[in-house]
Write a protein that holds these residues in place. Structure first.
Motif, PDB file in Angstrom:
ATOM      1  N   TYR A   1       0.689  -1.157   0.072  1.00 40.43           N
ATOM      2  CA  TYR A   1      -0.013   0.005  -0.066  1.00 40.43           C
ATOM      3  C   TYR A   1       0.770   1.115   0.135  1.00 40.43           C
ATOM      4  CZ  TYR A   1      -4.132   2.706   1.568  1.00 40.43           C
ATOM      5  OH  TYR A   1      -5.390   3.605   1.627  1.00 40.43           O
ATOM      6  N   HIS A   2       1.072   1.908  -1.240  1.00 43.16           N
ATOM      7  CA  HIS A   2       2.095   2.702  -1.369  1.00 43.16           C
ATOM      8  C   HIS A   2       1.530   4.113  -1.491  1.00 43.16           C
ATOM      9  CE1 HIS A   2       5.380   4.248  -4.569  1.00 43.16           C
ATOM     10  NE2 HIS A   2       5.459   4.859  -3.348  1.00 43.16           N
ATOM     11  N   ILE A   3       1.858   5.087  -0.576  1.00 46.02           N
ATOM     12  CA  ILE A   3       1.062   6.230  -0.324  1.00 46.02           C
ATOM     13  C   ILE A   3       2.088   7.393  -0.005  1.00 46.02           C
ATOM     14  CG2 ILE A   3       0.564   5.720   1.781  1.00 46.02           C
ATOM     15  CD1 ILE A   3      -2.063   7.235   1.536  1.00 46.02           C
ATOM     16  N   HIS A   4       1.764   8.768  -0.397  1.00 42.55           N
ATOM     17  CA  HIS A   4       2.669   9.831  -0.032  1.00 42.55           C
ATOM     18  C   HIS A   4       1.960  10.195   1.290  1.00 42.55           C
ATOM     19  CE1 HIS A   4       2.916  10.150  -4.345  1.00 42.55           C
ATOM     20  NE2 HIS A   4       4.267  10.612  -3.905  1.00 42.55           N
ATOM     21  N   VAL A   5       2.780  10.317   2.607  1.00 45.67           N
ATOM     22  CA  VAL A   5       2.268  10.850   3.820  1.00 45.67           C
ATOM     23  C   VAL A   5       3.148  12.223   4.571  1.00 45.67           C
ATOM     24  CG1 VAL A   5       1.619   9.965   6.164  1.00 45.67           C
ATOM     25  CG2 VAL A   5       1.541   8.536   4.261  1.00 45.67           C
TER      26      VAL A   5
ATOM     27  N   PRO B   1      -2.202  13.131   9.337  1.00 46.66           N
ATOM     28  CA  PRO B   1      -2.383  12.373   8.292  1.00 46.66           C
ATOM     29  C   PRO B   1      -2.176  10.718   9.037  1.00 46.66           C
ATOM     30  CG  PRO B   1      -1.372  14.095   7.258  1.00 46.66           C
ATOM     31  CD  PRO B   1      -1.401  14.428   8.859  1.00 46.66           C
ATOM     32  N   ILE B   2      -0.971  10.339   9.656  1.00 48.92           N
ATOM     33  CA  ILE B   2      -0.924   9.218  10.176  1.00 48.92           C
ATOM     34  C   ILE B   2      -1.741   8.854  10.897  1.00 48.92           C
ATOM     35  CG2 ILE B   2       0.735   7.951  11.749  1.00 48.92           C
ATOM     36  CD1 ILE B   2       2.053   7.907   9.272  1.00 48.92           C
ATOM     37  N   LYS B   3      -2.216   9.513  12.003  1.00 47.61           N
ATOM     38  CA  LYS B   3      -3.409   9.374  13.069  1.00 47.61           C
ATOM     39  C   LYS B   3      -4.632   8.886  12.267  1.00 47.61           C
ATOM     40  CE  LYS B   3      -5.121   9.787  17.394  1.00 47.61           C
ATOM     41  NZ  LYS B   3      -6.552   8.991  16.965  1.00 47.61           N
ATOM     42  N   TYR B   4      -4.905   9.574  11.112  1.00 46.31           N
ATOM     43  CA  TYR B   4      -6.246   9.433  10.319  1.00 46.31           C
ATOM     44  C   TYR B   4      -6.026   8.110   9.644  1.00 46.31           C
ATOM     45  CZ  TYR B   4      -9.067  10.670   6.054  1.00 46.31           C
ATOM     46  OH  TYR B   4      -9.932  10.751   5.049  1.00 46.31           O
ATOM     47  N   LEU B   5      -4.905   7.641   8.998  1.00 47.86           N
ATOM     48  CA  LEU B   5      -4.841   6.437   8.226  1.00 47.86           C
ATOM     49  C   LEU B   5      -4.958   5.216   9.301  1.00 47.86           C
ATOM     50  CD1 LEU B   5      -1.900   7.351   5.982  1.00 47.86           C
ATOM     51  CD2 LEU B   5      -4.293   6.882   5.225  1.00 47.86           C
ATOM     52  N   ASN B   6      -4.448   5.750  10.390  1.00 54.18           N
ATOM     53  CA  ASN B   6      -4.330   4.480  11.596  1.00 54.18           C
ATOM     54  C   ASN B   6      -5.922   4.215  12.043  1.00 54.18           C
ATOM     55  OD1 ASN B   6      -2.952   2.827  13.135  1.00 54.18           O
ATOM     56  ND2 ASN B   6      -3.336   4.049  14.972  1.00 54.18           N
ATOM     57  N   ASP B   7      -6.548   5.415  12.177  1.00 51.62           N
ATOM     58  CA  ASP B   7      -7.854   5.281  12.503  1.00 51.62           C
ATOM     59  C   ASP B   7      -8.833   4.584  11.505  1.00 51.62           C
ATOM     60  OD1 ASP B   7      -7.312   6.516  15.017  1.00 51.62           O
ATOM     61  OD2 ASP B   7      -8.305   8.387  14.634  1.00 51.62           O
ATOM     62  N   LEU B   8      -8.594   4.851  10.186  1.00 45.65           N
ATOM     63  CA  LEU B   8      -9.193   4.084   9.171  1.00 45.65           C
ATOM     64  C   LEU B   8      -8.764   2.657   9.160  1.00 45.65           C
ATOM     65  CD1 LEU B   8      -8.982   6.657   6.344  1.00 45.65           C
ATOM     66  CD2 LEU B   8     -11.058   6.252   7.893  1.00 45.65           C
ATOM     67  N   ASN B   9      -7.847   2.159  10.138  1.00 45.32           N
ATOM     68  CA  ASN B   9      -7.465   0.706  10.076  1.00 45.32           C
ATOM     69  C   ASN B   9      -6.670   0.490   8.619  1.00 45.32           C
ATOM     70  OD1 ASN B   9      -7.703  -0.565  12.527  1.00 45.32           O
ATOM     71  ND2 ASN B   9      -9.895  -0.684  11.937  1.00 45.32           N
ATOM     72  N   ILE B  10      -5.807   1.172   8.227  1.00 52.17           N
ATOM     73  CA  ILE B  10      -5.179   1.251   7.056  1.00 52.17           C
ATOM     74  C   ILE B  10      -3.790   0.698   7.281  1.00 52.17           C
ATOM     75  CG2 ILE B  10      -4.212   2.271   4.904  1.00 52.17           C
ATOM     76  CD1 ILE B  10      -6.920   3.898   4.856  1.00 52.17           C
ATOM     77  N   LEU B  11      -3.070   1.311   8.125  1.00 47.49           N
ATOM     78  CA  LEU B  11      -1.577   1.030   8.502  1.00 47.49           C
ATOM     79  C   LEU B  11      -1.281  -0.424   8.745  1.00 47.49           C
ATOM     80  CD1 LEU B  11      -0.811   4.359  10.315  1.00 47.49           C
ATOM     81  CD2 LEU B  11      -0.668   4.016   7.706  1.00 47.49           C
TER      82      LEU B  11
END
Ligand SMILES: [Zn+2]
Length: 437
Positions: A207-211, A229-239
């Motif tokens: 999962y390749h993304i600019h952060v 952005p990192i907290k947001y991606l984590n809350d979306l269960n993406i990381l």
């Protein structure tokens, strides 16, 4: 009988013990390293006598946009937002098509091979063409089709389907590893980010993304979502360990904690971050927290080359200057980041990134007899601080010799240059016309 033997070599293995072997040989059968030794070399169909020169694992570029090679120097010395929205996007909107991607990627591949890169991670459009360029040239590519739907509001299901079709088409390739490429939190809707995570889970791909590339990105994100952005991606269960987060320049303590706990891999792009004045990624702190960090160049439109030797040196020096501490990012760690740690970023550490029996034969031979590489008190130090890529003499990927005597032998570079020249002429005319408006 072996297919290939490289003999009389000094071998920088980058294995767990960091062995450096003198007067040794490496044998290759098919696409794999079949043996390493220092006694008499086995017989082979092709013999390469290194005459004491250095063999090391091919370099791994963990973040780039290869076909942007056609946009080298198209707009320089501008802040990221202006550079991207007023210069890069208008040209891309008009010119991106299959031809642009195929020939632009081929040009990038030529540049990468000639400077010792054997694996690269790519994100762009029309990726069937980039994948084809990898297969036609013999380089290893982790290719992600850029996904974005802000502000266009394109349907996430439709975008995901395109990514999935691409993955299904290339997943059996011996050189291309398909991945998903949600561009960033500011160009992807929540639904699209999640949809791409589903595709990544289903196909077990990167999962390749600019952060957090710029301060502006973070500020705007905070305004909209009240979190980083990192907290947001984590809350979306993406990381997860499949996440390859490019840049990570602006991280707070909590972000680093999340990156560490979720085993997110980081692509450090020091030259692009410096050129666009985005900042300096907190690499020392990431490493102290056990985070795996690889080195990327980003696209040439913001670099302006894909030379990992140059990038390695800058990667170290800018951190030392920034921290006013000369011990930060020592040479050996930098070489690890460009080889075995780069492989770890991609979950490929069992296959590439070091010279070991059973691994894929992705090797480069450096002419360490050049004046600027002498004396050699410390091999890592010479690679990072003295080399500039002009030492790369032979490049082998997946057991095949692609560069010999500093020349590409796996495809016709003249043809690539001619095709690229034709495309660049059209871009030049378009640029001139738009500047007269
Ligand atoms: Zn990028």
């Amino acid at each position: 009988m072996e297919d290939l033997v490289i003999k009389n070599a000094k071998i920088l293995t980058m294995n767990k013990n960091s062995d450096i072997l003198n007067n040794s040989w490496i044998s290759v059968k098919g696409n794999l390293i079949s043996g390493i030794g220092n006694m008499e070399a086995p017989k082979a169909k092709k013999m390469i006598d290194c005459n004491g020169k250095l063999v090391m694992p091919g370099l791994i570029n963990v973040h780039t946009h290869a076909s942007m090679n056609l946009l080298r120097g198209v707009a320089d010395d501008l802040p990221l937002q202006e550079w991207l929205f007023n210069h890069i996007f208008p040209i891309e909107n008009k010119f991106i098509n299959k031809e642009f991607v195929y020939w632009g990627t081929k040009l990038a591949i030529a540049e990468m091979l000639l400077s010792g890169t054997t694996t690269f991670v790519d994100m762009y459009f029309e990726k069937n063409e980039a994948a084809r360029a990898c297969e036609d040239s013999g380089i290893r590519g982790i290719i992600s089709w850029a996904a974005l739907n802000l502000p266009t509001k394109e349907n996430p299901d439709k975008i995901a389907k395109k990514s999935e079709d691409f993955i299904n088409k290339w997943k059996k390739s011996s050189l291309v590893i398909p991945a998903v490429g949600p561009h960033s939190v500011y160009t992807c809707s929540e639904k699209l980010l999640k949809k791409m995570k589903e595709v990544s889970d289903k196909h077990s791909c990167i999962y390749h993304i600019h952060v957090s590339e710029t301060e502006k990105e973070n500020k705007e994100h905070f305004k909209k979502h009240k979190k980083s952005p990192i907290k947001y991606l984590n809350d979306l269960n993406i990381l997860s360990e499949k996440t390859l987060a490019a840049h990570c320049v602006h991280l707070d303590k909590k972000d680093i904690e999340i990156i560490k706990n979720k085993n997110v891999r980081v692509a450090y792009n020091p030259e692009s971050n410096a050129k666009l004045a985005s900042g300096i990624a907190p690499v020392r702190v990431l490493l102290e927290n056990g985070v795996t960090v690889g080195i990327g160049t980003d696209g040439v439109a913001s670099n302006n080359n894909l030379n990992l030797f140059e990038e390695m040196k800058f990667a170290s020096l800018i951190q030392k200057a920034n921290e006013m501490d000369a011990t930060v990012l020592p040479a050996k760690k930098i070489v690890e980041m460009a080889t075995i740690d780069g492989a770890k970023c991609l979950g490929l550490e069992k296959e590439i990134g070091s010279i070991e029996k059973g691994k894929k034969a992705d090797l480069i031979v450096l002419d360490t007899k050049k004046p600027h590489m002498f004396p050699e008190y410390n091999t890592y130090s010479n690679i990072v601080y003295s080399a500039n890529g002009s030492e790369v003499e032979i490049v082998i990927v997946n057991g095949k010799v692609l560069v010999e005597n500093q020349k590409i032998i796996s495809f016709d570079l003249n043809e690539v240059m001619k095709k690229c020249r034709d495309i660049v002429e059209k871009i030049r005319k378009f640029k001139e016309a738009s500047s007269q408006k």
